[in-house]
Design an enzyme around this catalytic site. Structure first.
Site, PDB file in Angstrom:
ATOM      1  CG  HIS A 108      -8.328  -8.623  -0.010  1.00 41.06           C
ATOM      2  ND1 HIS A 108      -8.387  -9.804  -0.633  1.00 41.06           N
ATOM      3  CD2 HIS A 108      -8.340 -10.087   1.161  1.00 41.06           C
ATOM      4  CE1 HIS A 108      -8.918 -11.073  -0.507  1.00 41.06           C
ATOM      5  NE2 HIS A 108      -8.885 -10.898   1.083  1.00 41.06           N
ATOM      6  CB  ALA A 156      -2.602  -8.488  26.415  1.00 43.13           C
ATOM      7  CB  THR A 161      -0.494  -0.162  12.692  1.00 45.35           C
ATOM      8  OG1 THR A 161      -0.097   1.172  13.376  1.00 45.35           O
ATOM      9  CG2 THR A 161      -0.980  -0.759  13.252  1.00 45.35           C
TER      10      THR A 161
END
Length: 183
Positions: A108, A156, A161
């Site tokens: 979005h 994990a 990013t």
């Protein structure tokens, strides 16, 4: 037998290109009208009886529009969601743990007015590249624009990013350098 028949029909219906020794345990979920390529000797777990760590999730592969999702040779994927709006490449000898999410898009727009419109076209996309020999631990999220370097390990539960250099262990939210991998 039903699952194999279902998967073969679904692969053909979605025009997925796949090589020899594709082993799918459970029902694979395929979405989008982009191109999906699956290499040789790939194993995909999509059934909680095969690998219960993934919970009740299936494996979802999605390539939208003109996107390309390419999975190399000798790859293992468990109960993960991989969504390409542009390009996701997973090279050879990669293991993707249960419950991982790999996205090359924001889905979005960050702009409120665009986001509330039905035609939300402002989502940013950037390719994801997972290099040869990478191991991604269970329940990780790999975000748009990330390259994970050769033979690196993602701990994990990590959220990746930014790009990870080769031969390193990264973990956390956001993922950070932990140590070098012994070669």
């Amino acid at each position: 037998m039903y699952t194999n028949f279902y998967n073969v029909l679904n692969l053909k219906r979605k025009k997925v290109s796949y090589s020899d020794n594709l082993n799918i345990n459970g029902k694979l979920s395929l979405h989008g009208n982009g191109k999906i390529y699956i290499g040789n000797n790939v194993t995909i777990h999509s059934d909680c009886r095969i690998n219960p760590i993934g919970g009740l999730t299936k494996t979802f592969l999605r390539a939208e529009g003109s996107a390309i999702l390419k999975i190399g040779n000798n790859v293992g994927i468990s109960h993960s969601a991989i969504t390409a709006f542009e390009n996701i490449t997973i090279e050879d000898n990669v293991l993707i743990g249960s419950g991982c999410k790999i996205y090359d898009t924001d889905f979005h727009s960050l702009d409120y007015n665009e986001r509330i419109n039905e035609n939300d076209t402002g989502a940013k996309c950037r390719s994801v590249l997972i290099r040869n020999g990478v191991f991604i631990g269970a329940h990780c999220i790999i975000l748009k624009g990330v390259t994970i370097g050769e033979k690196s390990i993602i701990g994990a539960g990590s959220v990746v990013t930014r790009s990870v250099p080769p031969y390193q262990v990264w973990a956390g939210n956001p993922a950070k350098f932990i140590k070098k991998v012994s070669v």
